[in-house]
Design a protein around this motif. Sequence first.
Motif, mmCIF file in Angstrom:
data_model
loop_
_atom_site.group_PDB
_atom_site.id
_atom_site.type_symbol
_atom_site.label_atom_id
_atom_site.label_comp_id
_atom_site.label_asym_id
_atom_site.label_seq_id
_atom_site.Cartn_x
_atom_site.Cartn_y
_atom_site.Cartn_z
ATOM 1 N N THR A 20 0.833 -1.202 0.000
ATOM 2 C CA THR A 20 0.000 0.000 0.000
ATOM 3 C C THR A 20 0.867 1.251 0.000
ATOM 4 O OG1 THR A 20 -1.749 -1.193 1.154
ATOM 5 C CG2 THR A 20 -1.843 1.220 1.231
ATOM 6 N N PHE A 21 1.922 1.241 0.789
ATOM 7 C CA PHE A 21 2.899 2.335 0.830
ATOM 8 C C PHE A 21 3.482 2.568 -0.566
ATOM 9 C CE2 PHE A 21 7.566 2.984 1.135
ATOM 10 C CZ PHE A 21 7.642 4.202 1.812
ATOM 11 N N ALA A 22 3.924 1.503 -1.212
ATOM 12 C CA ALA A 22 4.530 1.618 -2.537
ATOM 13 C C ALA A 22 3.512 2.119 -3.565
ATOM 14 C CB ALA A 22 5.108 0.273 -2.971
ATOM 15 N N GLU A 23 2.292 1.606 -3.510
ATOM 16 C CA GLU A 23 1.242 2.038 -4.440
ATOM 17 C C GLU A 23 0.898 3.515 -4.237
ATOM 18 O OE1 GLU A 23 -1.923 2.601 -7.016
ATOM 19 O OE2 GLU A 23 -0.361 1.068 -7.047
ATOM 20 N N LEU A 28 1.289 9.194 -6.087
ATOM 21 C CA LEU A 28 1.714 10.573 -5.852
ATOM 22 C C LEU A 28 2.835 10.972 -6.811
ATOM 23 C CD1 LEU A 28 1.308 13.159 -4.273
ATOM 24 C CD2 LEU A 28 2.782 12.216 -2.470
ATOM 25 N N THR A 29 3.734 10.055 -7.104
ATOM 26 C CA THR A 29 4.784 10.333 -8.082
ATOM 27 C C THR A 29 4.162 10.656 -9.437
ATOM 28 O OG1 THR A 29 6.390 8.921 -6.959
ATOM 29 C CG2 THR A 29 6.787 9.354 -9.287
ATOM 30 N N LEU A 53 11.624 13.757 -6.799
ATOM 31 C CA LEU A 53 12.900 13.246 -6.289
ATOM 32 C C LEU A 53 12.868 13.046 -4.778
ATOM 33 C CD1 LEU A 53 15.348 15.373 -8.463
ATOM 34 C CD2 LEU A 53 14.521 13.035 -8.872
ATOM 35 N N GLU A 54 12.255 13.975 -4.051
ATOM 36 C CA GLU A 54 12.144 13.838 -2.594
ATOM 37 C C GLU A 54 11.309 12.610 -2.229
ATOM 38 O OE1 GLU A 54 10.532 17.569 -1.274
ATOM 39 O OE2 GLU A 54 12.358 18.658 -1.797
ATOM 40 N N LEU A 55 10.218 12.409 -2.955
ATOM 41 C CA LEU A 55 9.361 11.257 -2.698
ATOM 42 C C LEU A 55 10.121 9.960 -2.974
ATOM 43 C CD1 LEU A 55 6.068 10.812 -2.268
ATOM 44 C CD2 LEU A 55 6.367 9.888 -4.544
ATOM 45 N N ARG A 56 10.868 9.917 -4.068
ATOM 46 C CA ARG A 56 11.685 8.745 -4.393
ATOM 47 C C ARG A 56 12.663 8.441 -3.261
ATOM 48 N NH1 ARG A 56 16.398 9.933 -8.187
ATOM 49 N NH2 ARG A 56 16.974 10.858 -6.208
ATOM 50 N N ASP A 57 13.329 9.484 -2.777
ATOM 51 C CA ASP A 57 14.306 9.293 -1.703
ATOM 52 C C ASP A 57 13.638 8.813 -0.415
ATOM 53 O OD1 ASP A 57 16.259 10.078 -3.481
ATOM 54 O OD2 ASP A 57 16.441 12.114 -2.656
ATOM 55 N N THR A 58 12.499 9.380 -0.096
ATOM 56 C CA THR A 58 11.770 8.950 1.100
ATOM 57 C C THR A 58 11.379 7.483 0.979
ATOM 58 O OG1 THR A 58 10.922 11.168 1.518
ATOM 59 C CG2 THR A 58 9.703 9.332 2.505
ATOM 60 N N LYS A 59 10.843 7.115 -0.169
ATOM 61 C CA LYS A 59 10.427 5.720 -0.371
ATOM 62 C C LYS A 59 11.606 4.769 -0.199
ATOM 63 C CE LYS A 59 8.151 2.639 -3.559
ATOM 64 N NZ LYS A 59 8.366 2.205 -4.920
#
Length: 89
Positions: A20-23, A28-29, A53-59
């Motif tokens: 669910t987190f990844a989805e 959002l990406t 980019l921030e979202l990618r790094d957080t994930k």
Amino acid sequence: MSTAPIDPYQGVPTTVVYDTFAETATRLTGRYTRLSDTATSDEERDRWWQKVLELRDTKRNVPAHDRAQLIAWIAEWEAELARLSDARG
């Protein structure tokens, strides 16, 4: 990031919470990418792309087994998706 006071996924395996987190991150990406692609200025385009980019790094930095962080980020990202939907009218 705010902390989730209760686990809305009680009885659900952490692996499913991670899915669910990844989805949610993917949704959002996609929204940020679309906003970047349709931006009317270079500054706006860069601002939205920076969020991608921030979202990618957080994930990447949230451990798949850290249920509390997964839940907190899901809640935050879902709120951001709702905010962006509301902003579009």
